[in-house]
Each structure stands twice: as structure tokens, then as C-alpha cells.
Design an enzyme around this catalytic site. Structure first.
Site, PDB file in Angstrom:
ATOM      1  CG  HIS A 189      -2.037  -0.966   1.132  1.00  0.00           C
ATOM      2  ND1 HIS A 189      -3.347  -0.579   0.994  1.00  0.00           N
ATOM      3  CD2 HIS A 189      -2.063  -2.324   1.139  1.00  0.00           C
ATOM      4  CE1 HIS A 189      -4.130  -1.641   0.922  1.00  0.00           C
ATOM      5  NE2 HIS A 189      -3.365  -2.706   1.013  1.00  0.00           N
TER       6      HIS A 189
ATOM      7  CG  ASP B  79      -4.107   2.756   2.110  1.00  0.00           C
ATOM      8  OD1 ASP B  79      -3.530   2.395   1.075  1.00  0.00           O
ATOM      9  OD2 ASP B  79      -4.736   1.966   2.851  1.00  0.00           O
TER      10      ASP B  79
END
Length: 480
Positions: free
Chosen positions: A15, A115
């Protein structure tokens, strides 16, 4: 003074690095008019914190207009039932520190990007009275995004069925998805996670837009379903900016041993096996893989890792003498290499000797394989990888199925004969394999076209930057 875009990434490497790579693309598309400020949360484990520190040091030295600011350490929550509950609450505890950090910036803030697992922090902008657009960066597939948006409507029916293997789920934009292909993070005896993924999906709807590491060429159906309002009926979805594939490359000082071995192999002759940064299979399964590879007769490069150390989720370097069947290395000498440590996956997939990829179906790995036109055998292990495998086989047609998961156990033990058959097909011995190779070549061309001038992802990225520059955000559309 130039405005800055504030990024809040998750600490997981896949990520974190995907989001930073997307940020670089955004800076480039912005023509130098904006900078990037990354607020870094301390990872909850020492191993992950060390990984993030390494990423930050490398990127801070890149010379780009990116600044990293470490947020103060917070006390870890206790009593969490599910992994996502811990992640959610741990992230949420950083809210006052994020607000303070943003308030202390010398540059005006043009946008906030978080995110997908950091959406509890989306509200910080409002609390800090920042009238700026707020975006979610989604490092996974459009299919998983469509499913997460749909989770509230599925709750009553789906949670009761996720423990089974019969039936199918109707994800907008996809053919019916058999239950065994549903993401392991929702099912696989992890029902406690469902409500947290549902909460994330609900929070996505309050964003100005969703920036996703995919493209119209890869996932036209599900991206259109999101834009058409089929995931959350009666509510307009945020604009989806499909800017992928977002990939990142690190130059090696010298060719890796795996790459040097590949240099001596014929074109498209090697099947590559690698299961990601968390992928590990036990000794019994290793024996079946070894037997399948040996019987297939094909050349192979197998990245085999050892069991994680206590308290870690990351594999260790493998003891080949302990894990592999006796005599396997001798019998396959010359046509196979078993590598017991980290290997440079991108460089391996880029090599002309590689003709197929047995993969855990992590989305970053999948995109790398598509970028280089390498067909796959999906072997999903965790997270959303089962759904990714469904797309690769049933939607994109770039993969040879390892096992019929529509009638198999949820986490199937792969026998030697199954792997042998899949490898033979992947390397072109069956019609299914030959078609997958052709489709993978088509996807390679489509991925590269998408990000070049005039491509769908190129257009989406520039529209995103235009929205950020104007202080707005779109609704109910897929750009590109």
C-alpha cells in the site's frame, strides 16, 4: 508559495509504495505546480516500521518535491476481535496528530489523499476546517471496490453464507462470483472483519473521489457499474479516477543471481513461482509443488521462503535441505533454480526467458505480470486475492486455472498432479494456455497504452489534477 497535497498512506509495503508511486505520477502531471507532503504513521510492529523507514529514506533521497513527516507514536488499541478492527482503531487514534500536522504546514493544502485503510482520517479535513477535496487511494481492484461499496446491501444474506462454498455473489459489473472466490478477508472464518470493511466502503461515499490503481482497459465492467450507481442504488458514487497501472521500479546496482540464471535460459521457457512478501507454504505442500514441477518437464525459477519468525507475518530465508524432497535439486539441476530469499520480482517478470507466473494474485504482482505480458496460474492465499483470481481467469482470460475453486475447499491443498497440469497448460501445451498467453500479450499492450499520452489513465490523471487545482471533486463518473 506552492500548495501541497497531503498523503496519508498505510504502513503495509504494498500500500505504502503504491501510494507513493501514485503521488509521483500526480506531481509529474501537475507540472511542478504542487508538492507532496506524506504523513507517516508508525507501523504497529517493529519489522513493518523498519520497512517503512527504509522506504522513506529511499524516497526522500529521490530529489522530487516530496517531504515526509513522522506522526507521533500512539498507544496500540487492545481487545480487538478482528484484524481490521485493530487497523481501524489504530488509524483513528492518529486523528489529532494529523490535524495538528496539517495545521502546522507552511504551504496551503490543495487536497487530502488517504489510503483505503486510512479512511477514518477523512474527517480530519472537515474538523480542521480545510475546504479542500478529500480522496481515497484504492490500491486494489475495481472489483474489490465495487464489492466494498455493495457490502451494506449484502450484509443480511452474505454474512450467513460466507462460511460455505455453495452459491454465488452478484458483484455489479462481474459475472456471478462463486462463494469460494470471495475475498478471504471477508470470509474464511473471519466474519468479524465484515463490518469493518463495510464501514470503509460507507466512508468512501463521502470522499470527493476515489483514485484507483486500475484502468478502464483492465476493468471496464466494474468501473462502469460504480459510475452508473449500481453499487449503492439511490446515491451518486464519487468520481473514480482509474490511473493505473501504478508500478514502481528500483534500479539494481548489479544483476541479481536470479536474473543472471535467466540469462542462460531460452525465451519464454521458464515458469516463475513466487507468493509475495507474506506468502509461505508448509513442508507437505512444498513436496507437492516440487513433484509437480519435476513431472512437468519445464524449466522453473521458484522463490521458496521459510516459515515466519515468532510474532512476524513475513517469511524467512528458507532452509532448502529441510524443506525440499531429498534429491530434488540434483534431479532438476540445469533446468530449475530454487531461490531461498527475496528475489527482484519485477526484473524477473521483465526477463524474456520467463513464460509464465504462478502467483498468489496480490494486485501489485498481478499488475506487474500484466505489464510484462506474462500469463498466470492463480494460487490465492489471503486478503482479496481470491476475487483477483476470479477476474484473471473468468473475466480477463489471462490465466490458467490451478484448481476449480467453484467446487473445491475454500483453501485447497494443491496436489502435484494439479500443479503439473496447470504448468503444462500455462507454458502453452493446452488451448487454454495458448489463449491465456495471447490475452496476456493483449493486456501488456493495453496497460502501456492506458498510461501514455491520450490513454484512459493518462486522461484520468490529468482530470484528477485539474480537479485538485480547482479545489473541486467529481461525482458518478469514471474518467478516462
Amino acid at each position: 508559495m506552492a500548495a501541497t497535497i497531503v498523503f496519508i498512506p498505510c504502513w503495509e509495503s504494498g500500500h505504502f509504495m503504491s501510494m507513493i508511486a501514485a503521488g509521483k505520477r500526480m506531481l509529474d502531471a501537475g507540472g511542478g505546480a504542487l508538492s507532496l507532503t506524506v504523513l507517516v504513521m508508525r507501523a504497529p510492529t517493529a519489522a513493518k516500521a523498519s520497512e517503512v523507514d527504509d522506504h522513506v529514506r529511499r524516497e526522500a533521497a529521490s530529489g522530487l518535491d516530496i517531504s515526509f513527516r513522522n506522526l507521533p507514536t500512539v498507544e496500540q488499541p487492545t481487545g480487538c476481535v478482528a484484524p481490521e478492527e485493530f487497523n481501524f482503531r489504530y488509524t483513528q487514534l492518529h486523528a489529532p496528530h494529523v490535524e495538528e500536522a496539517i495545521a502546522g504546514l507552511a504551504s496551503p493544502v490543495a487536497a487530502l489523499v488517504v489510503d483505503l485503510f486510512c479512511t477514518p482520517l477523512l474527517d480530519v479535513a472537515a474538523e480542521a476546517e480545510l475546504a479542500v477535496p478529500r480522496y481515497v487511494y484504492f490500491a486494489s481492484t475495481g472489483a474489490f471496490l465495487a464489492l466494498m461499496l455493495r457490502l451494506p446491501a449484502f450484509r443480511e444474506d452474505l454474512t450467513a453464507r460466507l462460511r460455505g462454498t455453495e452459491g454465488a455473489v452478484h458483484v455489479p459489473g462481474l459475472p456471478p462470483v462463486p462463494l469460494p472466490y470471495m475475498p478471504a478477508c471477508l470470509s474464511r472464518n473471519k466474519i468479524g472483519n465484515y463490518e469493518w470493511f463495510e464501514d470503509y466502503g460507507c466512508r468512501f461515499m463521502g470522499a470527493s473521489g476515489i483514485v484507483i490503481n486500475s484502468s478502464v482497459e483492465l476493468e471496464r465492467g466494474v468501473l462502469a457499474a460504480i459510475a452508473d450507481g449500481r453499487c449503492v442504488p439511490g446515491r451518486p458514487a464519487p468520481a473514480v479516477y482509474a490511473i493505473g497501472p501504478v508500478l514502481w521500479f528500483s534500479a539494481l546496482e548489479q544483476p541479481h543471481a536470479c536474473v543472471r540464471w535467466l540469462d542462460a535460459q531460452p525465451p519464454a521457457s521458464v515458469v516463475f513461482l513466487c507468493f509475495g512478501s507474506k506468502g509461505f507454504i508448509d513442508k507437505e505442500q512444498v513436496g507437492e509443488v516440487a513433484a509437480g514441477l519435476e513431472r512437468s518437464g519445464h524449466r522453473f525459477l521458484w522463490v521458496l521462503r521459510g516459515p515466519p519468525a515468532a510474532g512476524s507475518s513475513h517469511p524467512t530465508d528458507a532452509d532448502l535441505d529441510e524443506l525440499l524432497p531429498e534429491g530434488f535439486l540434483t534431479r532438476t539441476q540445469g533446468r530449475g533454480l530454487v531461490w531461498p530469499a527475496w528475489a527482484p520480482q519485477k526484473e524477473v517478470l521483465a526477463h524474456p526467458a520467463v513464460g509464465g507466473f504462478v502467483t498468489h494474485c496480490g494486485w501489485n504482482s498481478t499488475l506487474e505480470s500484466l505489464w510484462f505480458g506474462v500469463p498466470m496460474v492463480p494460487w490465492p492465499l489471503y486478503a482479496e486475492q481470491h476475487l483477483n483470481a476470479f477476474e484473471l481467469v473468468r473475466v480477463m482470460g489471462v490465466a490458467v486455472q490451478l484448481k476449480n475453486m467453484e467446487v473445491s475447499e475454500v483453501e485447497p491443498f494443491v496436489e502435484a498432479a494439479e500443479l503439473e497440469q496447470a504448468v503444462r497448460g500455462l507454458m502453452g501445451e493446452t488451448e487454454e494456455g495458448r489463449k491465456a498467453r495471447e490475452k496476456a500479450a493483449d493486456m501488456k499492450a493495453a496497460c502501456r497504452k492506458a498510461v501514455t499520452e491520450g490513454g484512459s489513465s493518462y486522461i484520468a490523471l490529468r482530470k484528477l489534477m485539474s480537479e485538485i487545482s480547482s479545489g473541486g471533486g467529481g461525482t458518478a463518473s469514471v474518467t478516462g
